[in-house]
Design a protein around this motif. Structure first.
Motif, PDB file in Angstrom:
ATOM      1  N   PRO A  42       0.798  -1.228   0.000  1.00 49.90           N
ATOM      2  CA  PRO A  42       0.000   0.000   0.000  1.00 49.90           C
ATOM      3  C   PRO A  42       0.835   1.286   0.000  1.00 49.90           C
ATOM      4  N   ARG A  43       2.174   1.160   0.013  1.00 52.75           N
ATOM      5  CA  ARG A  43       3.024   2.346   0.162  1.00 52.75           C
ATOM      6  C   ARG A  43       3.092   3.175  -1.121  1.00 52.75           C
ATOM      7  N   THR A  44       3.485   4.421  -0.944  1.00 52.16           N
ATOM      8  CA  THR A  44       3.624   5.372  -2.045  1.00 52.16           C
ATOM      9  C   THR A  44       4.891   5.071  -2.841  1.00 52.16           C
ATOM     10  N   ALA A  45       4.777   5.149  -4.151  1.00 52.45           N
ATOM     11  CA  ALA A  45       5.928   4.903  -5.023  1.00 52.45           C
ATOM     12  C   ALA A  45       6.897   6.072  -4.969  1.00 52.45           C
ATOM     13  N   VAL A  46       8.196   5.757  -4.982  1.00 56.95           N
ATOM     14  CA  VAL A  46       9.239   6.780  -4.970  1.00 56.95           C
ATOM     15  C   VAL A  46      10.250   6.573  -6.101  1.00 56.95           C
ATOM     16  N   ALA A  47      10.192   5.424  -6.778  1.00 54.06           N
ATOM     17  CA  ALA A  47      11.151   5.108  -7.832  1.00 54.06           C
ATOM     18  C   ALA A  47      10.447   4.357  -8.948  1.00 54.06           C
ATOM     19  N   THR A  48      11.045   4.392 -10.143  1.00 54.36           N
ATOM     20  CA  THR A  48      10.500   3.677 -11.293  1.00 54.36           C
ATOM     21  C   THR A  48      11.544   2.698 -11.807  1.00 54.36           C
ATOM     22  N   LEU A  49      11.092   1.476 -12.047  1.00 53.72           N
ATOM     23  CA  LEU A  49      11.952   0.398 -12.542  1.00 53.72           C
ATOM     24  C   LEU A  49      11.584   0.105 -13.985  1.00 53.72           C
ATOM     25  N   THR A  50      12.596   0.070 -14.851  1.00 49.18           N
ATOM     26  CA  THR A  50      12.402  -0.328 -16.240  1.00 49.18           C
ATOM     27  C   THR A  50      13.460  -1.366 -16.592  1.00 49.18           C
ATOM     28  N   TYR A  51      13.164  -2.137 -17.619  1.00 51.43           N
ATOM     29  CA  TYR A  51      14.094  -3.174 -18.063  1.00 51.43           C
ATOM     30  C   TYR A  51      14.544  -2.885 -19.481  1.00 51.43           C
ATOM     31  N   VAL A  52      15.841  -3.122 -19.738  1.00 50.09           N
ATOM     32  CA  VAL A  52      16.390  -3.073 -21.091  1.00 50.09           C
ATOM     33  C   VAL A  52      16.767  -4.515 -21.408  1.00 50.09           C
ATOM     34  N   THR A  96      19.580  -5.534 -18.524  1.00 44.34           N
ATOM     35  CA  THR A  96      19.792  -4.494 -17.531  1.00 44.34           C
ATOM     36  C   THR A  96      18.470  -4.038 -16.938  1.00 44.34           C
ATOM     37  N   ALA A  97      18.454  -3.868 -15.625  1.00 41.38           N
ATOM     38  CA  ALA A  97      17.320  -3.277 -14.929  1.00 41.38           C
ATOM     39  C   ALA A  97      17.760  -1.882 -14.491  1.00 41.38           C
ATOM     40  N   VAL A  98      16.941  -0.873 -14.798  1.00 37.79           N
ATOM     41  CA  VAL A  98      17.279   0.506 -14.458  1.00 37.79           C
ATOM     42  C   VAL A  98      16.282   0.998 -13.423  1.00 37.79           C
ATOM     43  N   LEU A  99      16.798   1.404 -12.269  1.00 37.36           N
ATOM     44  CA  LEU A  99      15.977   1.926 -11.186  1.00 37.36           C
ATOM     45  C   LEU A  99      16.339   3.384 -10.996  1.00 37.36           C
ATOM     46  N   GLY A 100      15.359   4.252 -11.210  1.00 39.42           N
ATOM     47  CA  GLY A 100      15.620   5.687 -11.113  1.00 39.42           C
ATOM     48  C   GLY A 100      14.523   6.399 -10.357  1.00 39.42           C
ATOM     49  N   PRO A 101      14.588   7.724 -10.334  1.00 43.12           N
ATOM     50  CA  PRO A 101      13.557   8.510  -9.656  1.00 43.12           C
ATOM     51  C   PRO A 101      12.189   8.229 -10.275  1.00 43.12           C
ATOM     52  N   LEU A 102      11.152   8.494  -9.530  1.00 45.50           N
ATOM     53  CA  LEU A 102       9.791   8.260 -10.002  1.00 45.50           C
ATOM     54  C   LEU A 102       9.565   9.017 -11.298  1.00 45.50           C
ATOM     55  N   ALA A 103       9.122   8.295 -12.314  1.00 48.96           N
ATOM     56  CA  ALA A 103       8.868   8.900 -13.620  1.00 48.96           C
ATOM     57  C   ALA A 103       7.699   9.868 -13.533  1.00 48.96           C
ATOM     58  N   LEU A 141      15.619  -4.390  -4.216  1.00 47.42           N
ATOM     59  CA  LEU A 141      15.539  -4.908  -5.578  1.00 47.42           C
ATOM     60  C   LEU A 141      16.774  -5.725  -5.946  1.00 47.42           C
ATOM     61  N   VAL A 142      16.545  -6.905  -6.468  1.00 49.01           N
ATOM     62  CA  VAL A 142      17.615  -7.716  -7.058  1.00 49.01           C
ATOM     63  C   VAL A 142      17.163  -8.115  -8.451  1.00 49.01           C
ATOM     64  N   ALA A 143      18.111  -8.179  -9.372  1.00 49.12           N
ATOM     65  CA  ALA A 143      17.803  -8.536 -10.758  1.00 49.12           C
ATOM     66  C   ALA A 143      18.053 -10.025 -10.964  1.00 49.12           C
ATOM     67  N   PRO A 144      17.506 -10.573 -12.031  1.00 54.88           N
ATOM     68  CA  PRO A 144      17.772 -11.989 -12.335  1.00 54.88           C
ATOM     69  C   PRO A 144      19.270 -12.228 -12.522  1.00 54.88           C
ATOM     70  N   ARG A 145      19.669 -13.460 -12.322  1.00 54.41           N
ATOM     71  CA  ARG A 145      21.080 -13.844 -12.462  1.00 54.41           C
ATOM     72  C   ARG A 145      21.573 -13.479 -13.864  1.00 54.41           C
ATOM     73  N   GLY A 146      22.737 -12.833 -13.917  1.00 53.27           N
ATOM     74  CA  GLY A 146      23.318 -12.424 -15.190  1.00 53.27           C
ATOM     75  C   GLY A 146      22.883 -11.023 -15.627  1.00 53.27           C
ATOM     76  N   TRP A 147      21.989 -10.421 -14.892  1.00 57.09           N
ATOM     77  CA  TRP A 147      21.520  -9.080 -15.227  1.00 57.09           C
ATOM     78  C   TRP A 147      22.258  -8.055 -14.381  1.00 57.09           C
ATOM     79  N   GLU A 148      22.365  -6.851 -14.915  1.00 51.72           N
ATOM     80  CA  GLU A 148      22.982  -5.740 -14.196  1.00 51.72           C
ATOM     81  C   GLU A 148      21.878  -4.799 -13.717  1.00 51.72           C
ATOM     82  N   VAL A 149      22.047  -4.251 -12.521  1.00 49.49           N
ATOM     83  CA  VAL A 149      21.115  -3.261 -11.997  1.00 49.49           C
ATOM     84  C   VAL A 149      21.819  -1.907 -11.995  1.00 49.49           C
TER      85      VAL A 149
END
Length: 121
Positions: A13-23, A28-35, A53-61
């Motif tokens: 139920p918490r408020t979002a503070v960051a946005t996660l996108t995948y390339v 690569t998983a990119v975690l940045g400020p809330l879009a 946050l942890v990414a799948p094995r072999g992925w970079e965060v």
């Protein structure tokens, strides 16, 4: 003002503070400020879920830190606010009175409908 966005994690139920996108092409998983806008292929996360946050094995965060200058209001925000205050303070201009029947109008006017004269008459 847009409604507060919630964390995308189920049952959080918490408020979002960051946005996660995948390339996917770069694993690569990119975690940045809330879009600014919620996008269909991105995930909004609360502070707790973004820190854990942890990414799948072999992925970079990649964690993008927010720009401290962008956290406060920008000059554009302040100008937009000033324009909105000026606009709200203006007195509305009176609407021109509709022409009455027989005053040279193109027809009699009643409410939002207009009766046009018969072109064959």
């Amino acid at each position: 003002m847009s409604p507060m966005r919630r964390c995308s994690r189920s049952a959080c139920p918490r408020t979002a503070v960051a946005t996660l996108t995948y390339v996917y092409a770069d694993s690569t998983a990119v975690l940045g400020p809330l879009a600014t806008y919620a996008e269909p292929h991105s995930y909004d996360l609360c502070s707790e879920h973004s820190e854990r946050l942890v990414a799948p094995r072999g992925w970079e965060v990649i964690r993008l830190a927010p720009d401290p200058a962008a956290l406060g209001p920008s000059n554009d925000d302040l100008l937009a606010l000033a324009d909105a205050v000026r606009e709200a303070g203006r007195r509305p201009e009176p609407a021109p009175a509709p022409p009455m029947a027989g005053e040279g109008g193109s027809g009699a006017r009643r409410g939002h409908l207009r009766a046009l004269p018969d072109p064959d008459a």
